[in-house]
Design a protein around this motif. Structure first.
Motif, short mmCIF file in Angstrom:
data_model
loop_
_atom_site.label_atom_id
_atom_site.label_comp_id
_atom_site.label_asym_id
_atom_site.label_seq_id
_atom_site.Cartn_x
_atom_site.Cartn_y
_atom_site.Cartn_z
N ILE A 155 0.74 -1.08 -0.03
CA ILE A 155 -0.01 -0.11 0.03
C ILE A 155 0.90 1.29 0.10
O ILE A 155 0.68 2.33 -0.77
N GLY A 156 1.85 1.26 0.86
CA GLY A 156 2.82 2.28 0.98
C GLY A 156 3.53 2.69 -0.44
O GLY A 156 3.58 3.92 -0.92
N LEU A 157 4.06 1.51 -1.12
CA LEU A 157 4.71 1.60 -2.48
C LEU A 157 3.59 2.16 -3.60
O LEU A 157 3.87 3.19 -4.49
N ILE A 158 2.36 1.77 -3.53
CA ILE A 158 1.41 1.98 -4.36
C ILE A 158 1.26 3.92 -4.26
O ILE A 158 1.12 4.53 -5.09
N LEU A 159 1.04 4.07 -3.02
CA LEU A 159 0.81 5.58 -2.66
C LEU A 159 2.12 6.14 -2.98
O LEU A 159 2.04 7.55 -3.68
N TRP A 160 3.26 5.84 -2.82
CA TRP A 160 4.58 6.44 -2.97
C TRP A 160 4.60 6.59 -4.84
O TRP A 160 5.22 7.67 -5.39
N TYR A 161 4.16 5.78 -5.39
CA TYR A 161 4.30 5.57 -6.93
C TYR A 161 3.20 6.93 -7.45
O TYR A 161 3.70 7.64 -8.33
N ARG A 162 2.09 6.91 -6.91
CA ARG A 162 1.14 8.12 -7.24
C ARG A 162 1.80 9.31 -6.77
O ARG A 162 1.79 10.44 -7.60
N GLU A 163 2.39 9.37 -5.66
CA GLU A 163 3.24 10.66 -5.40
C GLU A 163 4.34 10.90 -6.35
O GLU A 163 4.43 12.14 -6.73
N GLN A 164 4.92 10.07 -6.70
CA GLN A 164 6.10 10.26 -7.67
C GLN A 164 5.51 10.57 -9.01
O GLN A 164 6.36 11.56 -9.66
#
Length: 319
Positions: free
Chosen positions: A131-140
């Motif tokens: 979940i954190g990596l998916i949110l991080w991907y959206r942030e990037q």
């Protein structure tokens, strides 16, 4: 040797300082590991030292240590927030899973105990990290949209100005030397805060103002032009082809329309802006280019006419 030790200590201090905003995770990590040890010690039986499988202990313990390292790196490079928390919690659970695997080589738990299996399977940690990596991907993706305009300045150049994050003289000289032969245009700008009726800006405000000026130049300069920081008040725009004076006037007038309110200032500070355009007909060496730019900067500093004029002074020089 002493210099290397001082360098290591300095960067260790900086790394630790960047971790301080995440103190709840820094406290929760050792407490979680201590609680797992307590559970194993109270519910299980210690395996004799001679029967320990050191290969498993080193492998599983090393994996837990790497999880801690990755967690600290993530915390040191991010601001506190829900995305950071998801990633940190995932790494914490995966660290606990590897740590429990290692403790299985030290303690034997009865068959009636099932909590160790849940810790070792790490479903919560894996889901949290994903979940954190998916949110991080959206942030990037959002950051990439913003950084696209800065990518030319940020890539392949580590000598960036500490305030504006713009490339400096070495990058400008290299760009001029590598420009095509069809008359590259260099616009030298002097942008200084007007302080005759104001208190001088603090160092922090000056740093913030340079960053805002750089943003204004990056977003509003003519297409295909590069932006550089020459000095604290000196900027340069380089285009591989001639740029119309109207485009330069637009940039100058836009900078003159900026208002910056420093900390503790009752009124906003205006900017004194003046430009000088150089069109290169022949190739210049590094020393010739430096001499010409310094001459222009000195002239601009001495003759800057402030914010009274409504139009930029169109001084174009062919070099």
């Amino acid at each position: 040797m002493i210099r290397r030790v001082r360098y290591t200590l300095l960067h260790t201090y900086v790394f630790a300082k960047m971790l301080m905003p995440h103190w709840p995770w820094l406290i929760g990590l050792p407490l979680s590991m201590a609680f797992i040890v307590f559970l194993n010690k109270t519910a299980g039986t210690t395996i004799p030292y001679a029967d320990w499988v050191w290969m498993d202990i080193i492998g599983e313990g090393g994996l837990a240590l790497f999880m801690v390292t990755w967690m600290l790196i993530v915390l040191a490079t991010r601001e506190p927030g829900f995305i950071t928390n998801w990633m940190a919690f995932g790494f914490l659970c995966l660290c606990a899973s590897s740590f429990q695997d290692m403790l299985d080589e030290v303690y034997v738990l009865p068959d009636t105990v099932s909590w160790d299996k849940w810790i070792e399977s790490a479903p919560v940690g894996l889901v949290s990290l994903v979940i954190g990596l998916i949110l991080w991907y959206r942030e990037q993706r959002q950051l990439k949209k913003y950084l696209n305009n800065r990518s030319g300045a940020l890539q392949n150049d580590l000598a960036l100005h500490e305030d504006s994050f713009l490339p400096q003289w070495s990058a400008l000289a290299k760009a001029v030397q590598g420009a095509p032969a069809h008359q590259p245009t260099l616009v030298v700008l002097r942008v200084a805060p007007e302080v005759r009726s104001q208190l001088p800006l603090s160092l922090q405000d000056q740093s913030k103002l340079r960053f805002l000026i750089a943003e204004m130049l990056l977003w509003n300069s003519p297409d295909a032009s590069q932006v550089f920081q020459l000095t604290g008040e000196g900027y340069a725009l380089l285009s591989a082809s001639p740029v119309s004076q109207e485009q330069i006037n637009d940039v100058v007038l836009l900078l003159r329309s900026m208002r910056f309110r420093g900390k503790g200032h009752k009124q906003a500070t205006l900017l004194e802006v003046k430009s000088r355009t150089l069109i290169f007909e022949n190739a210049l060496s590094d020393s010739e280019l430096r001499s010409k730019v310094q001459e222009v900067q000195t002239d601009l500093a001495m003759t800057c006419d402030g914010i009274q004029n409504s139009q930029s002074i169109a001084n174009v020089h062919v070099v």
